[in-house]
Motif scaffolding. Structure first.
Motif, PDB file in Angstrom:
ATOM      1  N   LYS A  46      37.675  26.291  21.610  1.00  0.00           N
ATOM      2  CA  LYS A  46      36.332  26.455  22.190  1.00  0.00           C
ATOM      3  C   LYS A  46      35.472  25.217  21.941  1.00  0.00           C
ATOM      4  CE  LYS A  46      35.524  30.709  20.589  1.00  0.00           C
ATOM      5  NZ  LYS A  46      34.822  32.004  20.381  1.00  0.00           N
ATOM      6  N   GLU A  50      34.176  23.025  25.213  1.00  0.00           N
ATOM      7  CA  GLU A  50      32.767  22.739  25.485  1.00  0.00           C
ATOM      8  C   GLU A  50      32.508  21.240  25.524  1.00  0.00           C
ATOM      9  OE1 GLU A  50      29.408  22.575  26.733  1.00  0.00           O
ATOM     10  OE2 GLU A  50      30.055  24.638  26.449  1.00  0.00           O
ATOM     11  N   GLY A  57      27.291  25.875  28.082  1.00  0.00           N
ATOM     12  CA  GLY A  57      27.412  27.269  28.497  1.00  0.00           C
ATOM     13  C   GLY A  57      26.661  27.626  29.756  1.00  0.00           C
ATOM     14  N   PHE A  73      38.583  33.713  28.975  1.00  0.00           N
ATOM     15  CA  PHE A  73      37.834  34.459  27.962  1.00  0.00           C
ATOM     16  C   PHE A  73      37.040  33.522  27.055  1.00  0.00           C
ATOM     17  CE2 PHE A  73      41.154  37.724  28.874  1.00  0.00           C
ATOM     18  CZ  PHE A  73      40.280  38.682  29.382  1.00  0.00           C
ATOM     19  N   MET A  74      37.608  32.372  26.720  1.00  0.00           N
ATOM     20  CA  MET A  74      36.849  31.414  25.920  1.00  0.00           C
ATOM     21  C   MET A  74      35.648  30.888  26.698  1.00  0.00           C
ATOM     22  SD  MET A  74      39.604  29.230  23.679  1.00  0.00           S
ATOM     23  CE  MET A  74      40.756  28.861  24.985  1.00  0.00           C
ATOM     24  N   ASN A  76      33.921  32.493  28.915  1.00  0.00           N
ATOM     25  CA  ASN A  76      32.914  33.553  28.879  1.00  0.00           C
ATOM     26  C   ASN A  76      32.203  33.600  27.534  1.00  0.00           C
ATOM     27  OD1 ASN A  76      32.558  36.800  28.174  1.00  0.00           O
ATOM     28  ND2 ASN A  76      31.796  36.183  30.186  1.00  0.00           N
ATOM     29  N   GLU A  77      32.962  33.445  26.466  1.00  0.00           N
ATOM     30  CA  GLU A  77      32.364  33.458  25.124  1.00  0.00           C
ATOM     31  C   GLU A  77      31.445  32.267  24.906  1.00  0.00           C
ATOM     32  OE1 GLU A  77      35.837  33.647  22.703  1.00  0.00           O
ATOM     33  OE2 GLU A  77      36.326  35.693  23.350  1.00  0.00           O
ATOM     34  N   LEU A  78      31.700  31.166  25.602  1.00  0.00           N
ATOM     35  CA  LEU A  78      30.832  29.988  25.514  1.00  0.00           C
ATOM     36  C   LEU A  78      29.583  30.123  26.375  1.00  0.00           C
ATOM     37  CD1 LEU A  78      33.578  27.198  25.610  1.00  0.00           C
ATOM     38  CD2 LEU A  78      32.017  27.651  23.703  1.00  0.00           C
ATOM     39  N   GLY A  79      29.526  31.174  27.194  1.00  0.00           N
ATOM     40  CA  GLY A  79      28.336  31.416  28.003  1.00  0.00           C
ATOM     41  C   GLY A  79      28.500  31.147  29.481  1.00  0.00           C
ATOM     42  N   LYS A  98      42.463  43.270  29.147  1.00  0.00           N
ATOM     43  CA  LYS A  98      41.749  42.624  28.042  1.00  0.00           C
ATOM     44  C   LYS A  98      40.249  42.587  28.313  1.00  0.00           C
ATOM     45  CE  LYS A  98      45.310  39.279  26.605  1.00  0.00           C
ATOM     46  NZ  LYS A  98      45.561  37.821  26.495  1.00  0.00           N
ATOM     47  N   ARG A 102      37.560  44.187  25.850  1.00  0.00           N
ATOM     48  CA  ARG A 102      36.604  43.318  25.160  1.00  0.00           C
ATOM     49  C   ARG A 102      35.204  43.384  25.763  1.00  0.00           C
ATOM     50  NH1 ARG A 102      40.289  37.745  24.827  1.00  0.00           N
ATOM     51  NH2 ARG A 102      42.127  38.703  23.856  1.00  0.00           N
ATOM     52  N   GLN A 104      34.218  42.027  28.527  1.00  0.00           N
ATOM     53  CA  GLN A 104      33.871  40.683  28.988  1.00  0.00           C
ATOM     54  C   GLN A 104      33.944  40.636  30.513  1.00  0.00           C
ATOM     55  OE1 GLN A 104      36.275  38.352  25.547  1.00  0.00           O
ATOM     56  NE2 GLN A 104      35.144  37.007  26.935  1.00  0.00           N
TER      57      GLN A 104
END
Length: 225
Positions: A46, A50, A57, A73-74, A76-79, A98, A102, A104
């Motif tokens: 991640k 970035e 993000g 998924f990463m 999404n987690e970063l925004g 998944k 999660r 997500q």
């Protein structure tokens, strides 16, 4: 003119046949794919994801050849607003499960990467991982990714280079499907980017610590529209 029409039909038939063969290969691989690739340090991934995108993000990113959603998924987690496409429906079934588990909001869409269903300038970045060597028509694919990018957007490809001069080194598909980058050197990957008219092309070698796999460390190719 008639010959051109026949040639075009033959081209499309050949393309579709290749897609079907490759799709079946990855459908079959989906059962054990995540277990076999559970070798990555997601925190470091991640961080470097970035760094290469560089939008903090903010924006919409397409993950091409998403598989079960490793990058999506990463993202999404970063925004980022994350969309994944793949020709393997079984891979994406795992990804969709998944996403529900999660909670997500990652979208998974069945599509070849050379002909996507998206509008011109729809994405801020297009990313892919372990994909480029699998493509039958990498020039067409990168041109398509450039089309759906906003001005200044990036195409970002993560690859494991099997040697300093070449890529995977052997074919994995039936029917002798030609893969132009199967033994691609870094220069060949860069040349595909250049043919598409991408600018400010960079190649980064990423830290070995990103993975505990015994395969070579990751190389990332970055180009701007």
């Amino acid at each position: 003119m008639a010959l051109q029409t026949i040639s075009g039909k033959e081209y499309e038939m050949d393309f579709e046949k290749s897609i079907q063969t490759i799709s079946k290969h990855w459908d079959d691989a989906s059962v054990t794919f995540d277990k076999e690739h559970a070798t990555e340090d997601l925190g470091l991934w991640k961080e470097y994801l970035e760094k290469v995108i560089g939008l903090n993000g903010n924006g919409k990113v397409l993950d091409v050849g998403t598989g079960t959603g490793f990058l999506a998924f990463m993202l999404n987690e970063l925004g980022y607003g994350a969309v994944g496409i793949d020709i393997s429906e079984k891979m994406m079934e795992i990804g969709r499960a998944k996403a529900l588990e999660r909670n997500q909001p990652v979208s998974f869409i069945n599509s070849p990467c050379e002909k996507t269903p998206f509008d011109d300038g729809e994405f801020d970045a297009v990313v892919n991982c372990r994909l480029m060597w699998t493509l039958t028509k990498p020039d067409e694919a990168v041109n398509e990714w450039k089309r759906i990018l906003k001005s200044g957007g990036k195409v970002i490809s993560f690859m494991r280079m099997m040697s300093a001069s070449g890529g995977q080194g052997h074919s994995v598909y039936e029917n002798n499907i030609e893969l132009p980058l199967i033994d691609g050197s870094r220069d060949k990957y860069v040349e595909v980017y250049k043919k598409a008219g991408l600018k400010n092309i960079q190649t980064w070698e990423l830290p070995e610590e990103m993975s505990v796999s015994d395969m070579p460390s990751w190389t990332v190719f970055v180009g701007e529209k």
